[in-house]
Every structure is written in C-alpha cells, then in structure tokens.
Design a protein around this motif. Structure first.
Motif, PDB file in Angstrom:
ATOM      1  N   THR A 176      -9.610   3.333  -6.739  1.00  0.00           N
ATOM      2  CA  THR A 176      -8.276   2.797  -6.992  1.00  0.00           C
ATOM      3  C   THR A 176      -8.133   1.402  -6.399  1.00  0.00           C
ATOM      4  OG1 THR A 176      -7.378   5.030  -6.888  1.00  0.00           O
ATOM      5  CG2 THR A 176      -5.808   3.237  -6.692  1.00  0.00           C
TER       6      THR A 176
ATOM      7  N   ARG B   7       3.902   1.540  -1.270  1.00  0.00           N
ATOM      8  CA  ARG B   7       4.445   1.678  -2.629  1.00  0.00           C
ATOM      9  C   ARG B   7       3.372   2.183  -3.589  1.00  0.00           C
ATOM     10  NH1 ARG B   7       8.458  -2.731  -4.856  1.00  0.00           N
ATOM     11  NH2 ARG B   7      10.293  -1.931  -3.800  1.00  0.00           N
ATOM     12  N   GLY B   8       2.155   1.688  -3.407  1.00  0.00           N
ATOM     13  CA  GLY B   8       1.056   2.077  -4.279  1.00  0.00           C
ATOM     14  C   GLY B   8       0.711   3.549  -4.189  1.00  0.00           C
ATOM     15  N   GLN B   9       0.889   4.159  -3.016  1.00  0.00           N
ATOM     16  CA  GLN B   9       0.588   5.580  -2.858  1.00  0.00           C
ATOM     17  C   GLN B   9       1.512   6.444  -3.704  1.00  0.00           C
ATOM     18  OE1 GLN B   9       0.760   6.323   1.347  1.00  0.00           O
ATOM     19  NE2 GLN B   9      -1.394   5.785   1.643  1.00  0.00           N
TER      20      GLN B   9
ATOM     21  N   TYR C 266      -1.340  -7.353  -6.789  1.00  0.00           N
ATOM     22  CA  TYR C 266       0.009  -7.874  -6.634  1.00  0.00           C
ATOM     23  C   TYR C 266       0.050  -9.322  -7.087  1.00  0.00           C
ATOM     24  CZ  TYR C 266       4.089  -9.937  -4.413  1.00  0.00           C
ATOM     25  OH  TYR C 266       5.262 -10.613  -4.180  1.00  0.00           O
TER      26      TYR C 266
ATOM     27  N   LEU D 159      -5.196  -1.849  -5.933  1.00  0.00           N
ATOM     28  CA  LEU D 159      -3.821  -2.322  -6.055  1.00  0.00           C
ATOM     29  C   LEU D 159      -3.840  -3.833  -6.217  1.00  0.00           C
ATOM     30  CD1 LEU D 159      -1.764  -0.414  -3.348  1.00  0.00           C
ATOM     31  CD2 LEU D 159      -1.544  -0.241  -5.814  1.00  0.00           C
TER      32      LEU D 159
ATOM     33  N   ARG E 165       0.838  -1.209   0.000  1.00  0.00           N
ATOM     34  CA  ARG E 165       0.000   0.000   0.000  1.00  0.00           C
ATOM     35  C   ARG E 165       0.869   1.254   0.000  1.00  0.00           C
ATOM     36  NH1 ARG E 165      -3.064  -2.868   3.783  1.00  0.00           N
ATOM     37  NH2 ARG E 165      -2.210  -1.594   5.465  1.00  0.00           N
TER      38      ARG E 165
ATOM     39  N   ILE F  98       3.420  -5.239  -9.063  1.00  0.00           N
ATOM     40  CA  ILE F  98       2.333  -4.464  -8.469  1.00  0.00           C
ATOM     41  C   ILE F  98       1.773  -3.503  -9.519  1.00  0.00           C
ATOM     42  CG2 ILE F  98       3.905  -2.764  -7.473  1.00  0.00           C
ATOM     43  CD1 ILE F  98       1.897  -2.485  -5.143  1.00  0.00           C
TER      44      ILE F  98
ATOM     45  N   LYS G 235      -1.340  -0.517 -10.213  1.00  0.00           N
ATOM     46  CA  LYS G 235      -2.365   0.368  -9.679  1.00  0.00           C
ATOM     47  C   LYS G 235      -3.414   0.570 -10.766  1.00  0.00           C
ATOM     48  CE  LYS G 235      -2.718   4.656  -7.059  1.00  0.00           C
ATOM     49  NZ  LYS G 235      -1.932   5.773  -6.525  1.00  0.00           N
TER      50      LYS G 235
ATOM     51  N   ASP H 173      -1.367   5.820 -11.802  1.00  0.00           N
ATOM     52  CA  ASP H 173      -2.251   4.764 -12.293  1.00  0.00           C
ATOM     53  C   ASP H 173      -1.612   4.099 -13.507  1.00  0.00           C
ATOM     54  OD1 ASP H 173      -3.980   5.741 -10.409  1.00  0.00           O
ATOM     55  OD2 ASP H 173      -5.140   6.905 -11.840  1.00  0.00           O
TER      56      ASP H 173
ATOM     57  N   MET I  13       2.784   5.519  -6.608  1.00  0.00           N
ATOM     58  CA  MET I  13       2.661   5.152  -8.020  1.00  0.00           C
ATOM     59  C   MET I  13       1.598   5.997  -8.723  1.00  0.00           C
ATOM     60  SD  MET I  13       2.576   0.994  -7.684  1.00  0.00           S
ATOM     61  CE  MET I  13       2.276   0.746  -9.427  1.00  0.00           C
TER      62      MET I  13
END
Length: 108
Positions: free
Chosen positions: A92, A24-26, A96, A94, A22, A56, A58, A30, A28
């Motif tokens: 959004t 890392r996703g913040q 994996y 995520l 999560r 991963i 998004k 889209d 990134m």
C-alpha cells in the motif's frame, strides 16, 4: 524519509502532517490498483484526477510487484504525478498533493 519511499521532498510535509495523512489513510479503502501493466497514461490521468478531487490517494500494488520494485515504482508514480509519497507499507502507498482550490483542503 517516510517509510518505504525512495524519493521525498522534505520541504512539503512536516512529520506531524505525515502522521495525520497516515491516520487518514488507515481509514480509507484502496482508490486504485497498480499491477503488471505499470504506469500508463490512463493510470496517471486517473490518479491525477483523484488527487485533484481529494488530495490523498491510497494505492495498492499488485501481487506481481515485489519489495524494492514497489519503492522504485512508488518513486516513478510520485514524480509522474508531482505528488508526495507519504508512506509505502507492504503493498500500500499513500500519495498526497495539495489542492488549495478545494472547499475543505486537508491542510489550510
């Protein structure tokens, strides 16, 4: 169960791993957008390729996909790609999927 996900395989990720993903996703942008056309073979192939390259992804749901539809569609996407739903927050999602063949996988 991760936020917003209907389907989840508890054996794959620990809460600490989900937290790292999560975070890392913040940071990134889209990678793909899923709209009214839904899941097509081309969409599944493109996202599958991204997951193979970077583990991963998004995904952003279009404005036409509302509330519980996001969760249901997220479950379909996860199942079609054999990937983990890390979280669904707003529009959004995520995803994996581990790829041990990468030079630097997220989790060793």
């Amino acid at each position: 169960m991760p936020r917003g996900c209907l389907w989840y395989d508890w054996t794959m990720l620990t809460s600490a791993q989900r937290k790292l993903l999560r975070q890392r996703g913040q940071k990134m942008t889209d990678d793909v957008r899923l709209g009214k056309d839904g899941l097509s073979e081309g969409f599944v192939a493109a996202v599958g390729h991204l997951l193979t390259r970077q583990e991963i992804v998004k995904l952003r749901f279009g404005k036409d996909v509302q509330g519980e539809d996001r969760k249901a569609l997220g479950a379909q996407v996860s199942a079609a790609l054999e990937a983990q739903c890390v979280a669904i927050t707003g529009r959004t999602m995520l995803l994996y999927r581990a790829n041990p063949e990468l030079d630097e996988p997220i989790f060793h």
